[in-house]
Design a protein around this motif. Structure first.
Motif, PDB file in Angstrom:
ATOM      1  N   LYS A  44      11.809   2.904  16.882  1.00 40.48           N
ATOM      2  CA  LYS A  44      11.000   1.706  17.306  1.00 40.48           C
ATOM      3  C   LYS A  44       9.572   2.000  17.871  1.00 40.48           C
ATOM      4  CE  LYS A  44      13.999  -2.189  17.915  1.00 40.48           C
ATOM      5  NZ  LYS A  44      14.308  -3.348  18.833  1.00 40.48           N
ATOM      6  N   THR A  45       9.395   3.339  18.162  1.00 37.00           N
ATOM      7  CA  THR A  45       8.301   4.034  18.768  1.00 37.00           C
ATOM      8  C   THR A  45       7.413   4.477  17.438  1.00 37.00           C
ATOM      9  OG1 THR A  45       9.189   6.042  19.348  1.00 37.00           O
ATOM     10  CG2 THR A  45       9.084   4.121  20.835  1.00 37.00           C
ATOM     11  N   ASP A  46       7.642   4.675  16.564  1.00 33.18           N
ATOM     12  CA  ASP A  46       6.819   5.052  15.352  1.00 33.18           C
ATOM     13  C   ASP A  46       6.127   4.179  14.666  1.00 33.18           C
ATOM     14  OD1 ASP A  46       8.222   7.801  15.582  1.00 33.18           O
ATOM     15  OD2 ASP A  46      10.023   7.088  14.013  1.00 33.18           O
ATOM     16  N   VAL A  47       4.937   4.783  14.096  1.00 33.10           N
ATOM     17  CA  VAL A  47       4.115   3.870  13.480  1.00 33.10           C
ATOM     18  C   VAL A  47       4.499   3.496  12.210  1.00 33.10           C
ATOM     19  CG1 VAL A  47       1.780   3.832  12.654  1.00 33.10           C
ATOM     20  CG2 VAL A  47       2.018   5.024  14.625  1.00 33.10           C
ATOM     21  N   LEU A  48       4.631   2.403  12.033  1.00 32.25           N
ATOM     22  CA  LEU A  48       4.999   1.865  10.574  1.00 32.25           C
ATOM     23  C   LEU A  48       3.994   1.730   9.497  1.00 32.25           C
ATOM     24  CD1 LEU A  48       7.059   0.488   8.770  1.00 32.25           C
ATOM     25  CD2 LEU A  48       6.493  -1.727   9.482  1.00 32.25           C
ATOM     26  N   ILE A  49       3.004   1.223  10.094  1.00 34.21           N
ATOM     27  CA  ILE A  49       1.881   1.207   9.253  1.00 34.21           C
ATOM     28  C   ILE A  49       0.567   1.241   9.903  1.00 34.21           C
ATOM     29  CG2 ILE A  49       2.662  -0.223   7.155  1.00 34.21           C
ATOM     30  CD1 ILE A  49       1.233  -2.695   8.268  1.00 34.21           C
ATOM     31  N   ASN A  50      -0.587   1.686   9.361  1.00 36.91           N
ATOM     32  CA  ASN A  50      -1.867   1.928   9.855  1.00 36.91           C
ATOM     33  C   ASN A  50      -2.667   0.990   9.081  1.00 36.91           C
ATOM     34  OD1 ASN A  50      -4.806   3.121   9.528  1.00 36.91           O
ATOM     35  ND2 ASN A  50      -4.089   3.760  11.596  1.00 36.91           N
ATOM     36  N   VAL A  51      -3.616   0.182   9.786  1.00 37.53           N
ATOM     37  CA  VAL A  51      -4.334  -1.004   8.982  1.00 37.53           C
ATOM     38  C   VAL A  51      -5.625  -0.803   9.497  1.00 37.53           C
ATOM     39  CG1 VAL A  51      -4.709  -3.405   8.825  1.00 37.53           C
ATOM     40  CG2 VAL A  51      -2.240  -2.596   9.052  1.00 37.53           C
ATOM     41  N   GLU A  52      -6.682  -0.723   8.565  1.00 41.25           N
ATOM     42  CA  GLU A  52      -8.071  -0.760   8.819  1.00 41.25           C
ATOM     43  C   GLU A  52      -8.482  -2.165   8.204  1.00 41.25           C
ATOM     44  OE1 GLU A  52     -10.348   2.404   7.589  1.00 41.25           O
ATOM     45  OE2 GLU A  52      -8.807   3.827   8.227  1.00 41.25           O
ATOM     46  N   ALA A  53      -9.216  -3.057   9.277  1.00 39.27           N
ATOM     47  CA  ALA A  53      -9.839  -4.261   8.754  1.00 39.27           C
ATOM     48  C   ALA A  53     -11.144  -4.758   9.291  1.00 39.27           C
ATOM     49  CB  ALA A  53      -8.731  -5.415   9.521  1.00 39.27           C
ATOM     50  N   ASP A  54     -11.662  -5.803   9.085  1.00 41.94           N
ATOM     51  CA  ASP A  54     -12.998  -6.108   9.617  1.00 41.94           C
ATOM     52  C   ASP A  54     -13.312  -5.995  11.166  1.00 41.94           C
ATOM     53  OD1 ASP A  54     -13.874  -6.685   6.873  1.00 41.94           O
ATOM     54  OD2 ASP A  54     -13.568  -8.765   7.147  1.00 41.94           O
ATOM     55  N   ILE A  60       0.422  -0.016  13.816  1.00 41.92           N
ATOM     56  CA  ILE A  60       1.366  -0.858  14.001  1.00 41.92           C
ATOM     57  C   ILE A  60       3.121  -0.431  13.976  1.00 41.92           C
ATOM     58  CG2 ILE A  60       2.421  -3.229  12.908  1.00 41.92           C
ATOM     59  CD1 ILE A  60      -0.191  -3.680  11.717  1.00 41.92           C
ATOM     60  N   PRO A  61       3.710  -0.511  15.075  1.00 43.89           N
ATOM     61  CA  PRO A  61       4.612   0.142  15.239  1.00 43.89           C
ATOM     62  C   PRO A  61       5.940  -0.609  14.564  1.00 43.89           C
ATOM     63  CG  PRO A  61       4.492  -1.086  17.305  1.00 43.89           C
ATOM     64  CD  PRO A  61       3.109  -1.079  16.376  1.00 43.89           C
ATOM     65  N   SER A  62       6.912   0.090  14.153  1.00 44.67           N
ATOM     66  CA  SER A  62       8.114  -0.168  13.491  1.00 44.67           C
ATOM     67  C   SER A  62       9.028  -1.094  14.356  1.00 44.67           C
ATOM     68  CB  SER A  62       8.978   0.885  13.029  1.00 44.67           C
ATOM     69  OG  SER A  62      10.106   0.221  12.252  1.00 44.67           O
ATOM     70  N   PRO A  63       9.190  -2.344  13.947  1.00 43.71           N
ATOM     71  CA  PRO A  63       9.891  -3.253  14.929  1.00 43.71           C
ATOM     72  C   PRO A  63      11.542  -2.904  14.861  1.00 43.71           C
ATOM     73  CG  PRO A  63       9.384  -4.325  12.781  1.00 43.71           C
ATOM     74  CD  PRO A  63       8.738  -3.018  12.762  1.00 43.71           C
ATOM     75  N   VAL A  64      11.924  -2.151  13.974  1.00 41.47           N
ATOM     76  CA  VAL A  64      13.395  -1.736  13.952  1.00 41.47           C
ATOM     77  C   VAL A  64      13.606  -0.372  13.629  1.00 41.47           C
ATOM     78  CG1 VAL A  64      13.894  -4.139  12.856  1.00 41.47           C
ATOM     79  CG2 VAL A  64      13.473  -1.907  11.365  1.00 41.47           C
ATOM     80  N   GLU A  65      14.543   0.251  13.887  1.00 43.84           N
ATOM     81  CA  GLU A  65      15.040   1.492  13.736  1.00 43.84           C
ATOM     82  C   GLU A  65      15.605   1.679  12.508  1.00 43.84           C
ATOM     83  OE1 GLU A  65      17.739   4.886  16.054  1.00 43.84           O
ATOM     84  OE2 GLU A  65      16.136   3.719  17.195  1.00 43.84           O
ATOM     85  N   GLY A  66      15.403   2.621  11.648  1.00 41.49           N
ATOM     86  CA  GLY A  66      16.048   2.866  10.456  1.00 41.49           C
ATOM     87  C   GLY A  66      15.458   3.856   9.400  1.00 41.49           C
ATOM     88  N   THR A  67      15.836   3.673   8.299  1.00 39.79           N
ATOM     89  CA  THR A  67      15.281   4.617   6.863  1.00 39.79           C
ATOM     90  C   THR A  67      14.587   3.594   6.077  1.00 39.79           C
ATOM     91  OG1 THR A  67      17.090   6.135   7.302  1.00 39.79           O
ATOM     92  CG2 THR A  67      15.728   6.068   5.195  1.00 39.79           C
ATOM     93  N   VAL A  68      13.240   3.863   5.739  1.00 38.30           N
ATOM     94  CA  VAL A  68      12.517   3.194   4.820  1.00 38.30           C
ATOM     95  C   VAL A  68      13.103   3.075   3.473  1.00 38.30           C
ATOM     96  CG1 VAL A  68      10.272   2.874   3.712  1.00 38.30           C
ATOM     97  CG2 VAL A  68      10.401   3.626   6.225  1.00 38.30           C
ATOM     98  N   VAL A  69      13.292   2.152   2.832  1.00 38.22           N
ATOM     99  CA  VAL A  69      14.100   2.120   1.627  1.00 38.22           C
ATOM    100  C   VAL A  69      13.325   1.550   0.387  1.00 38.22           C
ATOM    101  CG1 VAL A  69      16.442   2.096   2.454  1.00 38.22           C
ATOM    102  CG2 VAL A  69      15.319  -0.088   1.827  1.00 38.22           C
ATOM    103  N   ALA A  70      12.069   0.963   0.881  1.00 38.28           N
ATOM    104  CA  ALA A  70      11.155   0.501  -0.305  1.00 38.28           C
ATOM    105  C   ALA A  70       9.748   0.129   0.663  1.00 38.28           C
ATOM    106  CB  ALA A  70      11.465  -0.628  -1.026  1.00 38.28           C
ATOM    107  N   ILE A  71       8.705   0.276  -0.321  1.00 41.34           N
ATOM    108  CA  ILE A  71       7.253  -0.118   0.415  1.00 41.34           C
ATOM    109  C   ILE A  71       6.637  -0.937  -0.870  1.00 41.34           C
ATOM    110  CG2 ILE A  71       6.853   1.856   1.820  1.00 41.34           C
ATOM    111  CD1 ILE A  71       5.000   3.055  -0.282  1.00 41.34           C
ATOM    112  N   ASN A  72       5.613  -1.777  -0.329  1.00 44.60           N
ATOM    113  CA  ASN A  72       4.945  -2.559  -1.276  1.00 44.60           C
ATOM    114  C   ASN A  72       3.697  -1.705  -1.857  1.00 44.60           C
ATOM    115  OD1 ASN A  72       3.332  -4.302  -2.567  1.00 44.60           O
ATOM    116  ND2 ASN A  72       3.582  -6.042  -0.739  1.00 44.60           N
ATOM    117  N   GLU A  73       4.108  -1.113  -3.136  1.00 44.47           N
ATOM    118  CA  GLU A  73       3.277  -0.459  -3.774  1.00 44.47           C
ATOM    119  C   GLU A  73       1.853  -1.290  -4.322  1.00 44.47           C
ATOM    120  OE1 GLU A  73       3.436   2.802  -4.391  1.00 44.47           O
ATOM    121  OE2 GLU A  73       5.438   3.189  -4.068  1.00 44.47           O
TER     122      GLU A  73
END
Length: 97
Positions: A44-54, A60-73
Motif C-alpha cells: 500500500k505504500t508503493d506507487v501504483l501510477i505516476n500521472v502528469e496532468a495540466d 498515486i499509491p496502490s490502494p491494495v497489496e498484491g501482484t499486478v496481473v494486468a495493466i491498461n495498455e
C-alpha cells in the motif's frame, strides 16, 4: 492522494483500480501516465501510477497489496483516454491480492 480519487472493483481476488472523476478533475487533463509492470508486487505504500496532468504531477499509491496481473495498455499508449468517464476504458491496473 486521498482514497476518494480512485475507484476499486474486486472480482475473485483481483482488484481493478482506476481514477475517479473527482481525482481527474483535481489533476486536470492527463497527458502522461507511468503504469506498473505486470508481475510487479505492490504494498500500500508503493506507487501504483505516476500521472502528469495540466494541474499537477502526482504519484498515486496502490490502494491494495498484491501482484499486478494486468495493466491498461491503451492508457499506456494514449494517456488521454484516462480523461474519459467510462470505467471500461479508464481503469489503470488489475492487482491480485
Amino acid at each position: 492522494m486521498n482514497e476518494k480519487y480512485y475507484w476499486m472493483e474486486e472480482n475473485n481476488g483481483v482488484v481493478t483500480v482506476g481514477l475517479t472523476d473527482e481525482g481527474k478533475d483535481e489533476l486536470g487533463n492527463i497527458t502522461f501516465v507511468s503504469l506498473p509492470k505486470v508481475g510487479d508486487s505492490l504494498t500500500k505504500t508503493d506507487v501504483l501510477i505516476n500521472v502528469e496532468a495540466d494541474k499537477a504531477v502526482s504519484d498515486i499509491p496502490s490502494p491494495v497489496e498484491g501482484t499486478v496481473v494486468a495493466i491498461n495498455e491503451d492508457a499506456a499508449n494514449d494517456p488521454s483516454i484516462l480523461n474519459n468517464s467510462d470505467k471500461n476504458s479508464t481503469w489503470v491496473a488489475k492487482i491480485e491480492k
